[in-house]
Design a protein around this motif. Structure first.
Motif, PDB file in Angstrom:
ATOM      1  N   ASP A 172     -44.810   3.072 -77.720  1.00  0.00           N
ATOM      2  CA  ASP A 172     -46.005   3.910 -77.817  1.00  0.00           C
ATOM      3  C   ASP A 172     -46.819   3.781 -76.535  1.00  0.00           C
ATOM      4  OD1 ASP A 172     -48.245   5.343 -78.409  1.00  0.00           O
ATOM      5  OD2 ASP A 172     -48.578   4.465 -80.381  1.00  0.00           O
ATOM      6  N   LEU A 173     -46.754   4.798 -75.702  1.00  0.00           N
ATOM      7  CA  LEU A 173     -47.475   4.792 -74.432  1.00  0.00           C
ATOM      8  C   LEU A 173     -48.895   5.328 -74.557  1.00  0.00           C
ATOM      9  CD1 LEU A 173     -44.692   6.129 -72.023  1.00  0.00           C
ATOM     10  CD2 LEU A 173     -45.287   3.756 -72.530  1.00  0.00           C
ATOM     11  N   SER A 174     -49.287   5.766 -75.751  1.00  0.00           N
ATOM     12  CA  SER A 174     -50.574   6.438 -75.910  1.00  0.00           C
ATOM     13  C   SER A 174     -51.711   5.509 -76.314  1.00  0.00           C
ATOM     14  CB  SER A 174     -50.448   7.554 -76.949  1.00  0.00           C
ATOM     15  OG  SER A 174     -50.230   7.021 -78.243  1.00  0.00           O
ATOM     16  N   ILE A 219     -49.588  12.410 -85.160  1.00  0.00           N
ATOM     17  CA  ILE A 219     -48.900  13.287 -84.202  1.00  0.00           C
ATOM     18  C   ILE A 219     -47.688  12.578 -83.600  1.00  0.00           C
ATOM     19  CG2 ILE A 219     -49.127  14.476 -81.993  1.00  0.00           C
ATOM     20  CD1 ILE A 219     -52.078  14.951 -82.714  1.00  0.00           C
ATOM     21  N   ASN A 220     -47.889  11.353 -83.152  1.00  0.00           N
ATOM     22  CA  ASN A 220     -46.782  10.587 -82.574  1.00  0.00           C
ATOM     23  C   ASN A 220     -45.664  10.385 -83.587  1.00  0.00           C
ATOM     24  OD1 ASN A 220     -47.940  10.263 -80.035  1.00  0.00           O
ATOM     25  ND2 ASN A 220     -48.969   8.358 -80.595  1.00  0.00           N
ATOM     26  N   ALA A 250     -42.432  11.493 -76.758  1.00  0.00           N
ATOM     27  CA  ALA A 250     -43.454  11.916 -77.713  1.00  0.00           C
ATOM     28  C   ALA A 250     -44.813  11.307 -77.386  1.00  0.00           C
ATOM     29  CB  ALA A 250     -43.026  11.537 -79.129  1.00  0.00           C
ATOM     30  N   THR A 251     -44.827  10.033 -77.065  1.00  0.00           N
ATOM     31  CA  THR A 251     -46.104   9.353 -76.811  1.00  0.00           C
ATOM     32  C   THR A 251     -46.610   9.571 -75.388  1.00  0.00           C
ATOM     33  OG1 THR A 251     -44.959   7.277 -76.237  1.00  0.00           O
ATOM     34  CG2 THR A 251     -45.592   7.599 -78.538  1.00  0.00           C
ATOM     35  N   PHE A 262     -50.339  10.111 -73.947  1.00  0.00           N
ATOM     36  CA  PHE A 262     -50.735   9.185 -72.887  1.00  0.00           C
ATOM     37  C   PHE A 262     -51.532   9.937 -71.826  1.00  0.00           C
ATOM     38  CE2 PHE A 262     -49.600   7.773 -68.555  1.00  0.00           C
ATOM     39  CZ  PHE A 262     -50.172   6.509 -68.550  1.00  0.00           C
ATOM     40  N   VAL A 263     -51.085  11.142 -71.501  1.00  0.00           N
ATOM     41  CA  VAL A 263     -51.766  11.964 -70.496  1.00  0.00           C
ATOM     42  C   VAL A 263     -52.898  12.770 -71.130  1.00  0.00           C
ATOM     43  CG1 VAL A 263     -51.502  13.791 -68.792  1.00  0.00           C
ATOM     44  CG2 VAL A 263     -49.663  12.121 -69.125  1.00  0.00           C
TER      45      VAL A 263
END
Length: 318
Positions: free
Chosen positions: A73-75, A112-113, A127-128, A132-133
């Protein structure tokens, strides 16, 4: 010493390092600081280290659950920023309303993720990456790109108050560690989570609710990131959507990997994740105390990550 004995000793060491190497590293680093870092054992210094590492621990707990399903998970940093941006807007309705809205934002991002990963079938990193952006961009838009002061005494107490002489922020992190450890070790949900990471296809064939579990995991991860964002705002007494949680996803992933949770999923080491976060905090603090440049700190962190990944790879190969 015979060749067989030497081989056995090497094999035992390789089996021991992935489980306990992070704790040995912490002990060695603490001993170094006791002898060579002035005022290391003072309560003021230890308090600062615990306060600084607490948000990372909270985010890393959620990241460990996601990685346990063989995801990522990058978000989480963007979720922290989003929570930070929403808090000043709703503090006028009371602390409870502001906290609730920030947590609901985490739930929305997690949904959402989770849906993108579980139902649409996107790779977790893809997805993440979108949130993230986009998540931080949305947070900056909500805040108007401005730093906003937070003066609510009840909220500030969460970030700077004490309970029994220990910062409340640290208490919150400790409680969340216990909750996540219980979920992983003692609940059906935790066993299903690990089963998905071990072999998702087999878990689906067994009739387990794989998609529902995955969505729940990403929601939990985002909610934990929201809590970390809330506490960060309470600690610094301001909301800066462009800075809160910036690159914390890298710190969280590092803590999880160094703590012994494999990126291939199927296992979650909660205590190891906490130890990994503490180790990286000690490394950073030690180098700052000894006036080493930031580039040296970054190189040291990179070396630690490479060693942790290599050790985990060796363990899987065996």
């Amino acid at each position: 010493m015979t060749t067989a004995t030497l081989t056995l000793t090497t094999r035992d060491l390789r089996a021991w390092l992935p489980k306990y190497g992070v704790y040995l590293a912490i002990v060695l680093l603490v001993l170094y600081n006791i002898f060579f870092t002035p005022y290391f054992l003072t309560w003021s210094n230890l308090r600062i280290q615990l306060i600084q590492v607490a948000p990372v621990v909270i985010v890393a707990l959620g990241m460990a659950l996601v990685i346990g399903t063989e995801g990522i998970d990058l978000s989480v940093g963007s979720v922290m920023a989003l929570a930070a941006a929403l808090i000043p807007l709703y503090l006028g309705y009371g602390v409870a309303a502001a906290v609730l809205v920030s947590l609901l934002a985490g739930v929305a991002v997690g949904l959402i993720n989770g849906v993108l990963v579980a139902r649409v079938g996107l790779q977790p990193i893809v997805a993440t990456l979108a949130l993230f952006v986009g998540g931080r961009g949305l947070a900056v838009v909500i805040s108007g790109g401005q730093l906003k002061d937070v003066r609510n005494p009840d909220l500030i107490r969460l970030g700077s108050g004490d309970l029994l002489g220990i910062p409340i922020l640290v208490w919150v992190a400790a409680v969340l560690v216990l909750v996540v450890a219980f979920v992983v070790r003692r609940t059906v949900f935790g066993r299903r989570l690990l089963a998905i990471g071990g072999n998702r296809r087999a878990t689906e064939l067994a009739g387990l609710p794989v998609k529902r579990v995955l969505i729940t995991v990403y929601v939990i991860c985002s909610v934990l990131a929201s809590i970390a964002g809330l506490l960060s705002v309470a600690r610094i007494q301001s909301s800066d959507a462009s800075a809160v949680g910036l690159l914390i996803e890298l710190s969280a992933i590092t803590a999880v990997v160094v703590g012994g949770t494999p990126l291939t999923g199927g296992r979650v080491r909660v205590l190891g994740t906490v130890a990994g976060a503490l180790l990286m905090q000690l490394v950073i603090a030690t180098m700052i105390k000894h006036n080493l440049p930031p580039s040296t700190t970054e190189i040291a962190q990179a070396v630690i990550i490479l060693v942790a990944v290599y050790v985990a790879r060796e363990r899987k190969a065996r």
